[in-house]
Design a protein around this motif. Sequence first.
Motif, PDB file in Angstrom:
ATOM      1  N   TYR A 258      -4.571  58.845   6.079  1.00 46.33           N
ATOM      2  CA  TYR A 258      -5.016  58.816   7.476  1.00 46.33           C
ATOM      3  C   TYR A 258      -6.371  58.124   7.629  1.00 46.33           C
ATOM      4  N   ALA A 259      -7.222  58.244   6.619  1.00 46.21           N
ATOM      5  CA  ALA A 259      -8.505  57.531   6.662  1.00 46.21           C
ATOM      6  C   ALA A 259      -8.273  56.027   6.664  1.00 46.21           C
ATOM      7  N   ARG A 263      -9.158  53.581   9.844  1.00 48.96           N
ATOM      8  CA  ARG A 263     -10.103  52.468   9.705  1.00 48.96           C
ATOM      9  C   ARG A 263      -9.445  51.133  10.025  1.00 48.96           C
ATOM     10  N   LYS A 264      -8.155  51.009   9.710  1.00 45.73           N
ATOM     11  CA  LYS A 264      -7.429  49.795  10.064  1.00 45.73           C
ATOM     12  C   LYS A 264      -7.332  49.660  11.572  1.00 45.73           C
ATOM     13  N   LEU A 265      -7.034  50.759  12.272  1.00 45.73           N
ATOM     14  CA  LEU A 265      -6.942  50.734  13.730  1.00 45.73           C
ATOM     15  C   LEU A 265      -8.284  50.405  14.376  1.00 45.73           C
ATOM     16  N   ASN A 266      -9.373  50.814  13.708  1.00 44.25           N
ATOM     17  CA  ASN A 266     -10.718  50.553  14.222  1.00 44.25           C
ATOM     18  C   ASN A 266     -11.293  49.228  13.726  1.00 44.25           C
ATOM     19  N   ASN A 267     -10.448  48.451  13.012  1.00 41.81           N
ATOM     20  CA  ASN A 267     -10.895  47.169  12.451  1.00 41.81           C
ATOM     21  C   ASN A 267     -12.111  47.328  11.544  1.00 41.81           C
ATOM     22  N   GLN A 268     -12.094  48.380  10.746  1.00 44.30           N
ATOM     23  CA  GLN A 268     -13.172  48.656   9.800  1.00 44.30           C
ATOM     24  C   GLN A 268     -12.664  48.462   8.375  1.00 44.30           C
ATOM     25  N   PRO A 269     -13.575  48.151   7.440  1.00 45.84           N
ATOM     26  CA  PRO A 269     -13.162  48.081   6.025  1.00 45.84           C
ATOM     27  C   PRO A 269     -12.642  49.443   5.568  1.00 45.84           C
ATOM     28  N   ILE A 270     -11.677  49.433   4.652  1.00 43.17           N
ATOM     29  CA  ILE A 270     -11.104  50.686   4.164  1.00 43.17           C
ATOM     30  C   ILE A 270     -12.168  51.561   3.511  1.00 43.17           C
TER      31      ILE A 270
END
Length: 358
Positions: A258-259, A263-270
Amino acid sequence: MIILFVVACLATFLLTYFSTPLVKKFAIKIGAVDKPNERKVHEKIMPRMGGVAIYLSVSIVYLLMIYFTDLAGSNLGYAILIGGFIIVLTGVLDDLIELSPNYKLLGQLLGSVVAIFFGLQMEFITNPFTSESIYIGWIGIPLTIFWILAITNAMNLIDGLDGLASGVACIASFALFLVSLSLGNMMAALILLMICGSLVAFLFYNFYPAKIFMGDSGSLFLGYLLAIVSLSELKQVTFVTVIVPILILGVPISDTIYAMIRRKLNNQPISCPDKNHLHHRLLKLGLSHKQTVLTIYLISFIFSLLALLLAKVAVWISFIILLFYIILIQVSAEVIGMMQSRHRPLITMYKRIRAILK
């Protein structure tokens, strides 16, 4: 054999119990401390490196068992000693100087290579409906590395509250101990019971309010150890042999998945940290620090019982239970806010069906 198990468990308990205060003093002396920030729950500087006490206790007792008894050394034990040392060293360096994600990954890759060198890798895949085995050859190497990295980092990610990672790892270790015992894998069972003894002792210092953190040296080592011990049962990859350890490690694995999605949905690095892990969400719902940890212990215990049940039932029943498990996890994640409010597919679908029925 029972006496050997009891002695080994008691020995790791005592070694960890008496060595942890020494490791705590050493961590403070060399500056291996965890400082509070906006992402962390604790509010004061805490020594870490508790994982060193766990690793040393398990390693010393294992070597003593090999030397003073008729117990023969095993590839699993050597992988834990050598690969575990690389993992712990990586964690210690991170506790001291905060390694970049690439260097942490390099240490984990080296530990994975050690495990593969000692023969701990997936070799066969079995069709659950025909029981036909297929030799996968070199493909087992990347699959094995992925498995080790996934479990290692999953355990690292849930280490966010006092006693959380150590307690979850203890529950998982005992469940895997029962599985190994039932399969006749005595060496794996012995090592897992030693880990349980060590973690119970460490919880005297790590449970809320903690006096020391295990740090990355501990969470990475525990994840690595659980990954390679489960690999000793995964040479023959069947539906059940894969699902059982996944369910036993259900809390750290699902939290990590889920993390990554979040983070993918928020366009953040994993690798970007956030405060929406399971323990963060339970705290935001109003549970106290201790209540949150105990709640996650209970969830881990239920997952472990479910895993042990799956090992005893028919494959088609396992599929049904697994499907129910996935739906339950997804609904729970959506309800407590581990997903974004606009990305709650099951809740959205339920609301639409309810609206149509009205």
